[in-house]
Scaffold this motif. Structure first.
Motif, PDB file in Angstrom:
ATOM      1  N   TYR A 170       0.807  -1.219   0.000  1.00  0.00           N
ATOM      2  CA  TYR A 170       0.000   0.000   0.000  1.00  0.00           C
ATOM      3  C   TYR A 170       0.851   1.287   0.000  1.00  0.00           C
ATOM      4  O   TYR A 170       0.312   2.376  -0.051  1.00  0.00           O
ATOM      5  CB  TYR A 170      -0.954  -0.002   1.202  1.00  0.00           C
ATOM      6  CG  TYR A 170      -1.936  -1.146   1.150  1.00  0.00           C
ATOM      7  CD1 TYR A 170      -3.201  -0.986   0.608  1.00  0.00           C
ATOM      8  CD2 TYR A 170      -1.584  -2.412   1.634  1.00  0.00           C
ATOM      9  CE1 TYR A 170      -4.108  -2.035   0.546  1.00  0.00           C
ATOM     10  CE2 TYR A 170      -2.476  -3.472   1.579  1.00  0.00           C
ATOM     11  CZ  TYR A 170      -3.732  -3.278   1.032  1.00  0.00           C
ATOM     12  OH  TYR A 170      -4.616  -4.321   0.959  1.00  0.00           O
TER      13      TYR A 170
ATOM     14  N   LYS B 188      -7.817  -1.651  -4.695  1.00  0.00           N
ATOM     15  CA  LYS B 188      -8.579  -2.413  -5.695  1.00  0.00           C
ATOM     16  C   LYS B 188      -7.982  -3.805  -5.900  1.00  0.00           C
ATOM     17  O   LYS B 188      -8.717  -4.782  -6.133  1.00  0.00           O
ATOM     18  CB  LYS B 188      -8.611  -1.650  -7.021  1.00  0.00           C
ATOM     19  CG  LYS B 188      -9.481  -0.396  -6.978  1.00  0.00           C
ATOM     20  CD  LYS B 188      -9.435   0.358  -8.304  1.00  0.00           C
ATOM     21  CE  LYS B 188     -10.326   1.598  -8.254  1.00  0.00           C
ATOM     22  NZ  LYS B 188     -10.248   2.387  -9.519  1.00  0.00           N
ATOM     23  N   ALA B 189      -6.671  -3.891  -5.806  1.00  0.00           N
ATOM     24  CA  ALA B 189      -6.003  -5.178  -6.057  1.00  0.00           C
ATOM     25  C   ALA B 189      -6.024  -6.098  -4.844  1.00  0.00           C
ATOM     26  O   ALA B 189      -6.190  -7.318  -4.982  1.00  0.00           O
ATOM     27  CB  ALA B 189      -4.564  -4.926  -6.494  1.00  0.00           C
TER      28      ALA B 189
ATOM     29  N   LYS C  84      -2.843   7.707  -6.195  1.00  0.00           N
ATOM     30  CA  LYS C  84      -3.173   6.783  -7.283  1.00  0.00           C
ATOM     31  C   LYS C  84      -2.700   5.368  -6.960  1.00  0.00           C
ATOM     32  O   LYS C  84      -3.448   4.392  -7.144  1.00  0.00           O
ATOM     33  CB  LYS C  84      -2.527   7.285  -8.578  1.00  0.00           C
ATOM     34  CG  LYS C  84      -2.900   6.495  -9.810  1.00  0.00           C
ATOM     35  CD  LYS C  84      -2.279   7.127 -11.061  1.00  0.00           C
ATOM     36  CE  LYS C  84      -2.639   6.337 -12.313  1.00  0.00           C
ATOM     37  NZ  LYS C  84      -2.042   6.943 -13.542  1.00  0.00           N
ATOM     38  N   ASP C  85      -1.459   5.235  -6.471  1.00  0.00           N
ATOM     39  CA  ASP C  85      -0.922   3.914  -6.143  1.00  0.00           C
ATOM     40  C   ASP C  85      -1.681   3.276  -4.986  1.00  0.00           C
ATOM     41  O   ASP C  85      -1.876   2.055  -4.957  1.00  0.00           O
ATOM     42  CB  ASP C  85       0.567   4.018  -5.797  1.00  0.00           C
ATOM     43  CG  ASP C  85       1.435   4.223  -7.028  1.00  0.00           C
ATOM     44  OD1 ASP C  85       0.953   3.953  -8.143  1.00  0.00           O
ATOM     45  OD2 ASP C  85       2.591   4.654  -6.880  1.00  0.00           O
ATOM     46  N   HIS C  86      -2.094   4.105  -4.027  1.00  0.00           N
ATOM     47  CA  HIS C  86      -2.838   3.583  -2.874  1.00  0.00           C
ATOM     48  C   HIS C  86      -4.203   3.052  -3.317  1.00  0.00           C
ATOM     49  O   HIS C  86      -4.612   1.946  -2.942  1.00  0.00           O
ATOM     50  CB  HIS C  86      -3.001   4.693  -1.835  1.00  0.00           C
ATOM     51  CG  HIS C  86      -3.588   4.219  -0.543  1.00  0.00           C
ATOM     52  ND1 HIS C  86      -3.839   5.064   0.509  1.00  0.00           N
ATOM     53  CD2 HIS C  86      -4.000   2.998  -0.126  1.00  0.00           C
ATOM     54  CE1 HIS C  86      -4.358   4.386   1.507  1.00  0.00           C
ATOM     55  NE2 HIS C  86      -4.470   3.124   1.142  1.00  0.00           N
TER      56      HIS C  86
ATOM     57  N   LYS D 226      -5.047   2.056  -6.258  1.00  0.00           N
ATOM     58  CA  LYS D 226      -4.787   0.870  -7.079  1.00  0.00           C
ATOM     59  C   LYS D 226      -4.562  -0.358  -6.198  1.00  0.00           C
ATOM     60  O   LYS D 226      -5.049  -1.458  -6.488  1.00  0.00           O
ATOM     61  CB  LYS D 226      -3.561   1.131  -7.961  1.00  0.00           C
ATOM     62  CG  LYS D 226      -3.268   0.040  -8.978  1.00  0.00           C
ATOM     63  CD  LYS D 226      -2.092   0.445  -9.862  1.00  0.00           C
ATOM     64  CE  LYS D 226      -1.746  -0.640 -10.875  1.00  0.00           C
ATOM     65  NZ  LYS D 226      -0.575  -0.252 -11.709  1.00  0.00           N
ATOM     66  N   ALA D 227      -3.817  -0.166  -5.083  1.00  0.00           N
ATOM     67  CA  ALA D 227      -3.545  -1.283  -4.165  1.00  0.00           C
ATOM     68  C   ALA D 227      -4.827  -1.758  -3.481  1.00  0.00           C
ATOM     69  O   ALA D 227      -5.026  -2.959  -3.282  1.00  0.00           O
ATOM     70  CB  ALA D 227      -2.514  -0.846  -3.129  1.00  0.00           C
TER      71      ALA D 227
END
Length: 255
Positions: free
Chosen positions: A219, A237-238, A230-232, A234-235
């Protein structure tokens, strides 16, 4: 006289404050380029110190006003972490001595990490007392972030080892408190006490989020501190959410 001394000696004299006014004037007329470079650096250093002193003096206005009213134990209060999707909200309370001088102190968000940590150590060393209030994500979900922020601030104040006689608070007034107080918009830019609290709160919370990153590296809490980058997102969602995410916050909140 300046011509007879090496550039290294002149630099050392200026840096250590060992040069007299007469010697400094002689350095300024020294024809050597190296000496002129050293003198220019010295003048720039003095200008920076003067600017920091002026800024500090301006940020003492609320403290001075209350000292003049007889208040001696002025507590600065601030928080960090109202907006993130994960982690706690952290508040700090700090009472500084009247003769404190912390050049460069400002809103913690305007500082580099290394500057914040340096000032944090200085604040802890010189403060009359300081304390931290922490409200976790589960409590935030239960009572909402506004009430959690108030609770974190009150917790920090209640843990001070010295009872304050006045509060300087960033932005929000605290209800039902037995103290006089000033609620100051952008107080972390206008009061050294609030700025000091903002630094303590941010350094504390950043370290907590680093610990969470070590537990949940996917995360990137070490970089985003729990904010919805954005990366958070995305994490999330994944991998879904961790036990430290705020389920009452969009986009996590289920509709």
């Amino acid at each position: 006289m300046g011509n007879k001394q090496s550039i290294a000696v002149i630099k050392a004299m200026l840096n250590e404050g060992a040069a007299t006014a007469e010697e400094i004037n002689s350095f300024k007329t020294d024809p050597r380029k190296g000496v002129q470079t050293v003198v220019k650096q010295y003048d720039q250093k003095l200008a920076k110190e003067a600017a920091l002193s002026k800024q500090f003096d301006q940020m003492m206005a609320y403290e001075r006003k209350n000292y003049q009213l007889g208040k001696k134990r002025i507590a600065g209060i601030d928080e960090v972490g109202r907006g993130p999707l994960a982690g706690p909200v952290v508040a700090a309370a700090v009472i500084l001595p009247e003769d404190i001088y912390l050049p460069g102190i400002n809103d913690s968000k305007q500082m580099s990490k290394s500057m914040r940590e340096t000032l944090c150590d200085q604040i802890k060393e010189h403060a009359i007392c300081y304390s931290i209030g922490i409200i976790d994500n589960n409590e935030i979900d239960r009572i909402n972030i506004y009430q959690a922020t108030i609770r974190a601030m009150k917790q920090a104040i209640s843990k001070l080892s010295t009872i304050p006689d006045h509060l300087l608070i960033d932005a929000m007034p605290l209800p039902n408190m037995p103290y006089t107080m000033d609620s100051i918009i952008k107080g972390d830019e206008k009061s050294i006490s609030i700025a000091a609290a903002s630094i303590l709160a941010k350094v504390t919370r950043d370290k907590m989020m680093l610990d969470l990153h070590n537990e949940f590296p996917n995360y990137f809490f070490n970089k985003n501190q729990g904010y919805g980058t954005k990366d958070h997102i995305k994490a999330i969602k994944a991998y879904g959410i961790t036990p430290f995410h705020r389920q009452s916050f969009a986009p996590i909140k289920r509709k």
